[in-house]
Design an enzyme around this catalytic site. Structure first.
Site, PDB file in Angstrom:
ATOM      1  N   ALA A  32      16.624  93.230  47.482  1.00 49.93           N
ATOM      2  CA  ALA A  32      16.590  92.717  45.933  1.00 49.93           C
ATOM      3  C   ALA A  32      18.222  91.608  46.039  1.00 49.93           C
ATOM      4  O   ALA A  32      19.319  91.589  46.577  1.00 49.93           O
ATOM      5  CB  ALA A  32      16.944  94.349  44.899  1.00 49.93           C
ATOM      6  N   GLU A  52      10.829  97.550  51.417  1.00 50.22           N
ATOM      7  CA  GLU A  52       9.690  97.454  50.283  1.00 50.22           C
ATOM      8  C   GLU A  52       8.784  97.118  50.157  1.00 50.22           C
ATOM      9  O   GLU A  52       7.693  97.455  50.177  1.00 50.22           O
ATOM     10  CB  GLU A  52      10.427  98.368  49.280  1.00 50.22           C
ATOM     11  CG  GLU A  52      12.045  99.379  49.278  1.00 50.22           C
ATOM     12  CD  GLU A  52      12.243  99.541  48.073  1.00 50.22           C
ATOM     13  OE1 GLU A  52      11.977 100.385  47.129  1.00 50.22           O
ATOM     14  OE2 GLU A  52      12.866  98.670  47.557  1.00 50.22           O
ATOM     15  N   GLU A  94      20.456 101.391  49.794  1.00 46.74           N
ATOM     16  CA  GLU A  94      20.619 101.266  48.453  1.00 46.74           C
ATOM     17  C   GLU A  94      22.113 102.033  47.931  1.00 46.74           C
ATOM     18  O   GLU A  94      22.777 101.784  47.242  1.00 46.74           O
ATOM     19  CB  GLU A  94      19.478 101.730  47.726  1.00 46.74           C
ATOM     20  CG  GLU A  94      18.214 100.456  47.702  1.00 46.74           C
ATOM     21  CD  GLU A  94      17.519 100.661  48.610  1.00 46.74           C
ATOM     22  OE1 GLU A  94      16.142  99.699  48.617  1.00 46.74           O
ATOM     23  OE2 GLU A  94      17.519 100.684  49.301  1.00 46.74           O
ATOM     24  N   GLY A 136      14.811  96.049  49.317  1.00 46.34           N
ATOM     25  CA  GLY A 136      13.494  95.202  48.403  1.00 46.34           C
ATOM     26  C   GLY A 136      12.705  94.842  49.492  1.00 46.34           C
ATOM     27  O   GLY A 136      11.468  94.646  49.440  1.00 46.34           O
TER      28      GLY A 136
END
Length: 265
Positions: free
Chosen positions: A72, A121, A141, A118
């Site tokens: 992210a 993901e 994370e 991310g």
């Protein structure tokens, strides 16, 4: 119908090659980090894909040589405060991942470098994952005082089991392509992930599109119920498949010893 050519993207690219679409997250200077704007563009592109009956498969990859998607956009996350902002950011990312997972066409992640946070993901939201030999995968994370928020805690555990998933998430370690293959995190390792993904996609495009869509639906819905419930879903969808012209064409082609010409009908 709006075409990809009519929509101007800044953070992604979408290319068409016959029935195959390739979506490239293209922010190489930021290692293709998933900003809010990037998420919005991916969502728009997926909407356009759903409107295009000619697209039969999708590859998702990253621009540049270093990263698939390195995570992210940390600068955006760091500027957020409070439970509400965090929850809304998580839900917004989950919506895009669910949109990708719910596509009725096969989707393949061509992991050409770092797939972290991310980025992993995003790859997990695809049906198949192909990693290059230089790929590095992980959900780090916890090193930021966070947990995966775009579906990682749920999809990873379902894919490789809770024990292996917790190992990756609690240690925050990155795994190389061969280890990822051994644990079932990726399906293939190749010198060139995009080239291999194209080969897989071209193989899929020869098959019945309705049948492939129903396979995806059966697996997705079956994971959320009991074995008995899943078998009922399978039987219902099997019946639906037998009502299609594609089924008639497929069986005729088999008996005639020729290649089937599916029309998605």
């Amino acid at each position: 119908m709006t075409s990809f050519d009519e929509f101007e993207f800044r953070n992604i690219q979408v290319d068409r090659h016959g029935g195959l679409a390739v979506l490239t997250v293209d922010r190489p200077k930021a290692l293709n980090a998933l900003s809010a704007d990037t998420f919005a563009e991916i969502a728009e592109a997926l909407d356009l894909l759903m409107e295009d009956p000619e697209v039969g498969a999708l590859i998702v990859t990253g621009g540049g040589e270093k990263a698939f998607v390195a995570g992210a956009d940390i600068s955006e996350l760091a500027a957020m405060e409070g439970v509400y902002a965090g929850r809304e950011a998580s839900l917004a990312g989950q919506d895009v991942m669910h949109q990708l997972t719910s596509l009725p066409i096969p989707t393949i992640a061509a992991i050409n470098g770092y797939a972290l946070g991310g980025g992993l993901e995003l790859a997990l939201a695809c049906d198949i994952r192909v990693a290059s030999g230089t790929a590095r995968l992980g959900l780090p994370e916890v090193t930021l005082g966070l947990l995966p928020g775009y579906g990682g805690t749920q999809r990873l555990a379902r894919l490789i089991g809770a024990g292996r998933a917790l190992d990756l998430m609690l240690t925050a370690r990155q795994v190389r392509a061969e280890e990822a293959l051994a644990m079932g995190l990726v399906n293939y390792v190749a010198d060139n992930a995009l080239t291999k993904a194209r080969e897989i996609a071209e193989t899929m495009l020869k098959n019945g599109p309705i049948a492939m869509s129903l396979v995806k639906e059966a697996v997705r819905r079956g994971l959320d119920t009991t074995l008995e419930g899943g078998l009922e879903i399978e039987a219902d969808l099997f019946g639906m498949a037998m009502s299609t012209q594609d089924f008639r064409e497929g069986t005729r082609a088999f008996l005639d010893k020729r290649r089937a010409e599916f029309k998605g009908e």
